[in-house]
Design a protein around this motif. Structure first.
Motif, PDB file in Angstrom:
ATOM      1  N   LEU A  10      -6.756  -4.171  -7.702  1.00 25.35           N
ATOM      2  CA  LEU A  10      -5.847  -3.000  -6.910  1.00 25.35           C
ATOM      3  C   LEU A  10      -6.774  -1.839  -7.088  1.00 25.35           C
ATOM      4  O   LEU A  10      -7.200  -1.274  -8.095  1.00 25.35           O
ATOM      5  CB  LEU A  10      -4.596  -2.683  -7.607  1.00 25.35           C
TER       6      LEU A  10
ATOM      7  N   LYS B 197       6.680  -3.443  -8.596  1.00 25.85           N
ATOM      8  CA  LYS B 197       5.421  -2.947  -8.082  1.00 25.85           C
ATOM      9  C   LYS B 197       4.759  -3.754  -7.062  1.00 25.85           C
ATOM     10  O   LYS B 197       4.131  -3.511  -6.309  1.00 25.85           O
ATOM     11  CB  LYS B 197       4.554  -2.334  -9.397  1.00 25.85           C
ATOM     12  N   SER B 198       4.670  -4.988  -7.624  1.00 28.16           N
ATOM     13  CA  SER B 198       3.968  -5.971  -6.999  1.00 28.16           C
ATOM     14  C   SER B 198       4.788  -7.134  -6.548  1.00 28.16           C
ATOM     15  O   SER B 198       5.215  -7.885  -7.756  1.00 28.16           O
ATOM     16  CB  SER B 198       2.836  -6.420  -8.072  1.00 28.16           C
ATOM     17  N   PRO B 199       5.228  -7.363  -5.581  1.00 24.98           N
ATOM     18  CA  PRO B 199       6.512  -8.322  -5.167  1.00 24.98           C
ATOM     19  C   PRO B 199       6.162  -9.960  -5.727  1.00 24.98           C
ATOM     20  O   PRO B 199       6.921 -10.804  -5.671  1.00 24.98           O
ATOM     21  CB  PRO B 199       6.522  -8.282  -3.774  1.00 24.98           C
ATOM     22  N   GLY B 200       4.731 -10.357  -5.820  1.00 27.78           N
ATOM     23  CA  GLY B 200       4.734 -11.433  -6.404  1.00 27.78           C
ATOM     24  C   GLY B 200       5.156 -11.664  -7.656  1.00 27.78           C
ATOM     25  O   GLY B 200       5.411 -12.430  -8.447  1.00 27.78           O
TER      26      GLY B 200
ATOM     27  N   ASP C 198       6.273  -5.953   0.975  1.00 25.26           N
ATOM     28  CA  ASP C 198       5.475  -6.934  -0.074  1.00 25.26           C
ATOM     29  C   ASP C 198       4.070  -6.807   0.474  1.00 25.26           C
ATOM     30  O   ASP C 198       3.770  -7.262   1.734  1.00 25.26           O
ATOM     31  CB  ASP C 198       5.957  -8.059   0.088  1.00 25.26           C
ATOM     32  N   PRO C 199       2.864  -5.988   0.057  1.00 25.58           N
ATOM     33  CA  PRO C 199       1.633  -5.672   0.583  1.00 25.58           C
ATOM     34  C   PRO C 199       0.919  -7.047   0.643  1.00 25.58           C
ATOM     35  O   PRO C 199       1.150  -7.926  -0.118  1.00 25.58           O
ATOM     36  CB  PRO C 199       1.206  -4.744  -0.386  1.00 25.58           C
TER      37      PRO C 199
ATOM     38  N   ALA D  43      -4.910  -4.137  -2.284  1.00 28.37           N
ATOM     39  CA  ALA D  43      -5.192  -5.511  -3.200  1.00 28.37           C
ATOM     40  C   ALA D  43      -6.502  -6.238  -2.229  1.00 28.37           C
ATOM     41  O   ALA D  43      -6.431  -6.404  -1.072  1.00 28.37           O
ATOM     42  CB  ALA D  43      -4.150  -6.085  -3.195  1.00 28.37           C
TER      43      ALA D  43
ATOM     44  N   ARG E  43       8.213 -12.226   5.826  1.00 24.82           N
ATOM     45  CA  ARG E  43       8.009 -11.711   4.563  1.00 24.82           C
ATOM     46  C   ARG E  43       8.495 -10.132   4.944  1.00 24.82           C
ATOM     47  O   ARG E  43       8.389  -9.690   5.674  1.00 24.82           O
ATOM     48  CB  ARG E  43       6.459 -11.472   4.589  1.00 24.82           C
TER      49      ARG E  43
ATOM     50  N   PRO F 246      -1.739 -13.331   3.237  1.00 30.49           N
ATOM     51  CA  PRO F 246      -0.755 -13.637   2.017  1.00 30.49           C
ATOM     52  C   PRO F 246      -0.864 -15.220   2.156  1.00 30.49           C
ATOM     53  O   PRO F 246      -1.571 -15.801   2.889  1.00 30.49           O
ATOM     54  CB  PRO F 246       0.459 -13.150   2.640  1.00 30.49           C
ATOM     55  N   SER F 247      -0.127 -15.701   1.278  1.00 28.35           N
ATOM     56  CA  SER F 247       0.018 -17.333   1.266  1.00 28.35           C
ATOM     57  C   SER F 247       0.490 -17.932   2.379  1.00 28.35           C
ATOM     58  O   SER F 247       1.494 -17.129   3.161  1.00 28.35           O
ATOM     59  CB  SER F 247       0.592 -17.876   0.117  1.00 28.35           C
TER      60      SER F 247
ATOM     61  N   ILE G 124      -3.621 -10.976 -10.385  1.00 31.63           N
ATOM     62  CA  ILE G 124      -3.916  -9.270  -9.670  1.00 31.63           C
ATOM     63  C   ILE G 124      -4.078  -8.545 -10.953  1.00 31.63           C
ATOM     64  O   ILE G 124      -3.104  -8.481 -11.662  1.00 31.63           O
ATOM     65  CB  ILE G 124      -2.583  -9.127  -8.765  1.00 31.63           C
TER      66      ILE G 124
ATOM     67  N   LEU H 208       1.488   1.909   0.130  1.00 32.62           N
ATOM     68  CA  LEU H 208       0.731   2.218  -1.196  1.00 32.62           C
ATOM     69  C   LEU H 208      -0.595   2.806  -1.188  1.00 32.62           C
ATOM     70  O   LEU H 208      -1.185   2.869  -0.205  1.00 32.62           O
ATOM     71  CB  LEU H 208       0.710   0.835  -2.225  1.00 32.62           C
TER      72      LEU H 208
ATOM     73  N   THR I 113      -3.003   2.069  -2.853  1.00 30.17           N
ATOM     74  CA  THR I 113      -3.881   1.131  -3.362  1.00 30.17           C
ATOM     75  C   THR I 113      -4.053   0.228  -2.603  1.00 30.17           C
ATOM     76  O   THR I 113      -2.835  -0.326  -1.994  1.00 30.17           O
ATOM     77  CB  THR I 113      -3.609   0.679  -4.821  1.00 30.17           C
TER      78      THR I 113
ATOM     79  N   ARG J 111      -0.127 -10.114 -11.925  1.00 35.36           N
ATOM     80  CA  ARG J 111       0.402 -11.106 -11.407  1.00 35.36           C
ATOM     81  C   ARG J 111      -0.339 -12.313 -12.212  1.00 35.36           C
ATOM     82  O   ARG J 111      -1.781 -12.366 -12.150  1.00 35.36           O
ATOM     83  CB  ARG J 111       0.414 -11.567  -9.924  1.00 35.36           C
TER      84      ARG J 111
HETATM   85  P1  AMP Z   1       0.230 -13.236  -1.658  1.00 36.70           P
HETATM   86  O1  AMP Z   1      -0.578 -12.823  -0.923  1.00 36.70           O
HETATM   87  O2  AMP Z   1       1.466 -14.070  -0.982  1.00 36.70           O
HETATM   88  O3  AMP Z   1      -0.234 -14.242  -2.954  1.00 36.70           O
HETATM   89  O4  AMP Z   1       0.991 -11.924  -2.262  1.00 36.70           O
HETATM   90  C1  AMP Z   1       0.089 -10.846  -2.400  1.00 36.70           C
HETATM   91  C2  AMP Z   1       0.686 -10.213  -3.719  1.00 36.70           C
HETATM   92  O5  AMP Z   1      -0.257  -9.154  -3.794  1.00 36.70           O
HETATM   93  C3  AMP Z   1       1.918  -9.062  -3.302  1.00 36.70           C
HETATM   94  O6  AMP Z   1       3.028 -10.047  -3.477  1.00 36.70           O
HETATM   95  C4  AMP Z   1       1.796  -8.370  -4.096  1.00 36.70           C
HETATM   96  O7  AMP Z   1       2.417  -8.677  -5.455  1.00 36.70           O
HETATM   97  C5  AMP Z   1       0.544  -7.771  -4.646  1.00 36.70           C
HETATM   98  N1  AMP Z   1      -0.273  -6.745  -3.814  1.00 36.70           N
HETATM   99  C6  AMP Z   1      -0.856  -6.592  -2.809  1.00 36.70           C
HETATM  100  N2  AMP Z   1      -1.026  -5.438  -2.597  1.00 36.70           N
HETATM  101  C7  AMP Z   1      -0.631  -4.428  -3.590  1.00 36.70           C
HETATM  102  C8  AMP Z   1      -0.974  -3.449  -4.103  1.00 36.70           C
HETATM  103  N3  AMP Z   1      -1.372  -2.499  -3.455  1.00 36.70           N
HETATM  104  N4  AMP Z   1      -0.081  -3.013  -5.219  1.00 36.70           N
HETATM  105  C9  AMP Z   1       0.331  -3.823  -5.977  1.00 36.70           C
HETATM  106  N5  AMP Z   1       0.492  -5.163  -5.562  1.00 36.70           N
HETATM  107  C10 AMP Z   1      -0.182  -5.540  -4.445  1.00 36.70           C
END
Ligand code: AMP
Ligand code: MG
Length: 321
Positions: A92, A214-217, A54-55, A111, A50, A134-135, A175, A107, A109, A187
C-alpha cells in the motif's frame, strides 16, 4: 463463453479497447482492465458485483513502472519490494493522481503488486498502462486458481481468458503497508510472515477486523463456498454428522478417512506441507462445493508458515454460515 488461450497480443487488443481479460498470476486468476481507464475499471466492479468501497490492486511488471504511479516507496517497504518482487506481495503506497479514484475507492494509497507469473509478465511488458485486477470471481465466492474456474463463473461476461495453468501459490497476495513507522500486514496471503520478518524485523498483523475494514479482503465472511462450511475436529464432526444422517464431504489437511468414499474427501496435502495445501485449497473447495452433499466439514492446519494464511481463508469460509 469466453475464448481461452495464450495469445498476449489478443489480450492486449481487448484491454486497449477498454474490455476485460482474465489473467493468470502465481496467486489467483485476476479480472484485469486498463487501470488508467475509469470505464474499464467500472466494468470490473460491475462484472464481479463488487462493492465500490473495495479497492483494486494495480499490477505492473517493474519497480520503475511502479514509481510512475506512486509518490514514494518509503523504507522499509522499498526493501520488501526489492526482496519479494516479482511475487505474492502487495504494497500500500501513496498514490499519484493519475490513478482513477475508483481504483483506490478514494483512498490516498494505492495497492500495487509486481506478479511473477510469466504469462502476465509478458503481457504487462507490452502494455503502456498498468492493469487493475481483483480476483476473477463473483464477489465473496472462492477465488479461481485455473482458467476453467473463471470460465464457469464469468465466462459469459468477458471476451478472453489467458490460460496460464494452475496457479503456483494458490492464495491471494499478502497485503503490507505502514501504520506510522510500523510494517503492518492487512491481509495474510501467499508470502508468509516469517519471510517478511527476516527482512524487516517484527511486523504487526491487522487482518482480523470484521467491521468497517480498512482493507475489504479483511471482511470476516469471504472466500466462501455456497454450502455450509464447518470447522472443527474432523473425527468428531464426522461422527456427529453420520449420526444425524446428514450427507457431507470432508476437506482434510493430511489425514485419510478409510470409512468415507474417496470422492467425498480431499486431502489438501497428504505429506502435511502447508505450501502444497495452499496451492490446492481453492480448487478443492470448489470441487466439494459442487458435490451433492449438504455440508462441507473441514479442519485447521498447524498455524505457521502458509498454514496461517490457509487458516485465515478456512475461517472466513466458515464465517458465512
Ligand atoms: P482482491 O484483488 O480481490 O484480492 O482484493 C484486493 C484487496 O486489496 C481489497 O479487498 C483490499 O482488501 C485491498 N486493498 C486494495 N487497495 C487498498 C488500499 N488502498 N488500502 C487498503 N487495502 C487495499
Ligand atoms: Mg478477491
Amino acid at each position: 463463453m469466453a475464448s481461452i488461450g495464450v495469445d498476449i497480443n489478443l489480450a492486449k487488443d481487448h484491454l486497449e479497447k477498454g474490455e476485460l481479460v482474465a489473467v493468470p498470476t502465481e496467486t489467483v486468476y485476476g479480472l484485469a482492465g486498463n487501470a488508467l481507464n475509469a470505464d474499464a475499471v467500472a466494468r470490473i466492479f460491475e462484472t464481479k458485483k463488487r462493492p465500490s468501497f473495495d479497492p483494486l490492486i494495480l499490477h505492473t511488471d517493474t519497480i520503475e513502472k511502479v514509481r510512475q504511479f506512486v509518490v514514494d516507496i518509503p523504507e522499509p517497504l522499498n526493501i520488501l519490494a526489492e526482496t519479494f518482487w516479482p511475487g505474492p506481495l502487495t504494497l500500500l503506497l501513496p498514490r499519484k493522481k493519475i490513478i482513477p479514484d475508483l481504483v483506490t475507492s478514494g483512498l490516498d494509497t494505492v495497492a500495487v503488486r509486481v506478479p511473477s507469473h510469466n504469462l502476465i509478465r509478458s503481457l504487462l511488458s507490452i502494455l503502456d498502462f498498468p492493469l487493475a485486477a481483483p480476483s476473477a470471481n463473483p464477489f465473496g465466492y472462492i477465488s479461481p486458481t485455473r482458467a476453467s474456474h473463471v470460465n464457469d463463473q464469468l465466462g459469459d461476461q468477458i471476451p478472453y481468458i489467458l490460460d496460464g495453468g494452475d496457479c503456483e501459490v494458490g492464495l491471494e497476495s499478502t497485503i503490507v503497508g505502514l501504520e506510522g513507522d510500523q510494517v503492518t500486514v492487512y491481509r495474510l496471503g501467499g508470502l508468509d510472515i516469517q519471510s517478511l520478518e527476516e527482512v524487516v524485523g517484527s511486523v504487526q498483523v491487522m487482518a482480523h477486523s470484521s467491521s468497517n475494514p480498512k482493507s475489504p479482503g479483511m471482511l470476516k465472511s469471504h472466500y466462501a463456498p455456497t454450502k455450509p462450511f464447518i470447522l472443527g475436529n474432523l473425527n468428531d464432526l464426522i461422527n456427529d454428522y453420520k449420526e444425524a444422517g446428514v450427507e457431507f464431504a470432508v476437506l482434510a489437511y493430511d489425514q485419510v478417512f478409510p470409512n468415507i468414499s474417496s470422492q467425498f474427501q480431499i486431502q489438501l496435502s497428504p505429506n502435511g506441507d502447508s505450501k502444497e495445501a495452499a496451492k490446492n485449497l481453492f480448487a478443492a473447495m470448489r470441487t466439494l462445493d459442487s458435490l451433492d452433499v449438504s455440508v462441507i466439514l473441514s479442519e485447521l492446519l498447524p498455524d505457521h508458515g502458509l498454514g496461517r494464511a490457509v487458516n485465515d481463508r478456512l475461517k472466513r469460509a466458515a464465517a458465512s454460515n
